[in-house]
Scaffold this motif. Structure first.
Motif, PDB file in Angstrom:
ATOM      1  N   ILE A 280       0.847  -1.200   0.000  1.00  0.00           N
ATOM      2  CA  ILE A 280       0.000   0.000   0.000  1.00  0.00           C
ATOM      3  C   ILE A 280       0.881   1.249   0.000  1.00  0.00           C
ATOM      4  N   LEU A 281       1.907   1.253   0.843  1.00  0.00           N
ATOM      5  CA  LEU A 281       2.796   2.404   0.910  1.00  0.00           C
ATOM      6  C   LEU A 281       3.559   2.615  -0.396  1.00  0.00           C
ATOM      7  N   GLU A 282       3.976   1.534  -1.032  1.00  0.00           N
ATOM      8  CA  GLU A 282       4.650   1.647  -2.327  1.00  0.00           C
ATOM      9  C   GLU A 282       3.717   2.264  -3.363  1.00  0.00           C
ATOM     10  N   TYR A 283       2.490   1.777  -3.389  1.00  0.00           N
ATOM     11  CA  TYR A 283       1.528   2.298  -4.355  1.00  0.00           C
ATOM     12  C   TYR A 283       1.148   3.740  -4.027  1.00  0.00           C
TER      13      TYR A 283
ATOM     14  N   THR B 200       3.153   5.652   8.768  1.00  0.00           N
ATOM     15  CA  THR B 200       4.323   5.750   7.892  1.00  0.00           C
ATOM     16  C   THR B 200       4.053   6.356   6.513  1.00  0.00           C
ATOM     17  N   ALA B 201       2.818   6.626   6.172  1.00  0.00           N
ATOM     18  CA  ALA B 201       2.511   7.164   4.840  1.00  0.00           C
ATOM     19  C   ALA B 201       2.979   8.607   4.706  1.00  0.00           C
ATOM     20  N   ASP B 202       3.397   8.941   3.498  1.00  0.00           N
ATOM     21  CA  ASP B 202       3.815  10.315   3.200  1.00  0.00           C
ATOM     22  C   ASP B 202       2.661  11.167   2.682  1.00  0.00           C
TER      23      ASP B 202
ATOM     24  N   ASP C  50      -2.246  10.903  -4.060  1.00  0.00           N
ATOM     25  CA  ASP C  50      -2.274  12.103  -3.229  1.00  0.00           C
ATOM     26  C   ASP C  50      -2.953  11.892  -1.880  1.00  0.00           C
ATOM     27  N   MET C  51      -3.705  10.808  -1.741  1.00  0.00           N
ATOM     28  CA  MET C  51      -4.438  10.535  -0.505  1.00  0.00           C
ATOM     29  C   MET C  51      -4.789   9.049  -0.477  1.00  0.00           C
TER      30      MET C  51
ATOM     31  N   SER D  16      -2.133  -3.908  12.872  1.00  0.00           N
ATOM     32  CA  SER D  16      -3.151  -3.317  12.029  1.00  0.00           C
ATOM     33  C   SER D  16      -2.487  -2.749  10.792  1.00  0.00           C
ATOM     34  N   VAL D  17      -2.931  -3.214   9.638  1.00  0.00           N
ATOM     35  CA  VAL D  17      -2.421  -2.675   8.382  1.00  0.00           C
ATOM     36  C   VAL D  17      -2.695  -1.178   8.337  1.00  0.00           C
TER      37      VAL D  17
END
Length: 139
Positions: A92-95, A127-129, A100-101, A119-120
């Motif tokens: 998910i983080l790679e994608y 950690t998401a940007d 943008d959100m 928890s995913v």
């Protein structure tokens, strides 16, 4: 502001709860909705010793994203669908690097379940940007 919105789903009730919000956000910002299913290949019972194969997980994922794509089409939201394999929060983080959100559901686990299972959604939020819009499961 948000041209591309990521909606990761595992087909659960928690994800279904978040879907309406993902559609609303995509409509409000005239965004493309990227629907992502990650076949979790980290399960210990996966493969020869378990009940589900990677092919089974991929097929389940295709069915889930096709259903969401159909519902999004009814709302006139442009979608792109993807079925990937691996560790869900990492994929998910790679994608998310291309969006943008993120809009995703959470089961609202607490106590020992949260500690043991993790928890995913929590990992993604931490950690998401990009901004992460979380929706708690209705139940």
């Amino acid at each position: 502001m948000y041209d591309d919105i990521l909606f990761p789903t595992d087909g659960s009730e928690a994800a279904e709860s978040a879907f309406e919000h993902a559609i609303n956000q995509a409509e409000a910002f005239d965004s493309t909705l990227h629907v992502l299913f990650v076949a979790n290949t980290n399960y210990q019972d996966l493969g020869a010793t378990g009940s589900r194969s990677v092919d089974d997980l991929r097929e389940s994922g295709r069915a889930v994203v096709e259903e969401i794509e159909s519902a999004a089409s009814d709302a006139a939201v442009v979608t792109e669908t993807h079925v990937e394999e691996g560790d869900p929060h990492k994929r998910i983080l790679e994608y998310a690097d291309e969006t943008d959100m993120i809009v995703m559901g959470t089961r609202g686990r607490s106590g020992i379940d949260r500690y043991l299972l993790g928890s995913v959604t929590e990992k993604v939020v931490r950690t998401a940007d990009v901004p992460v819009f979380t929706v708690r499961d209705r139940d």
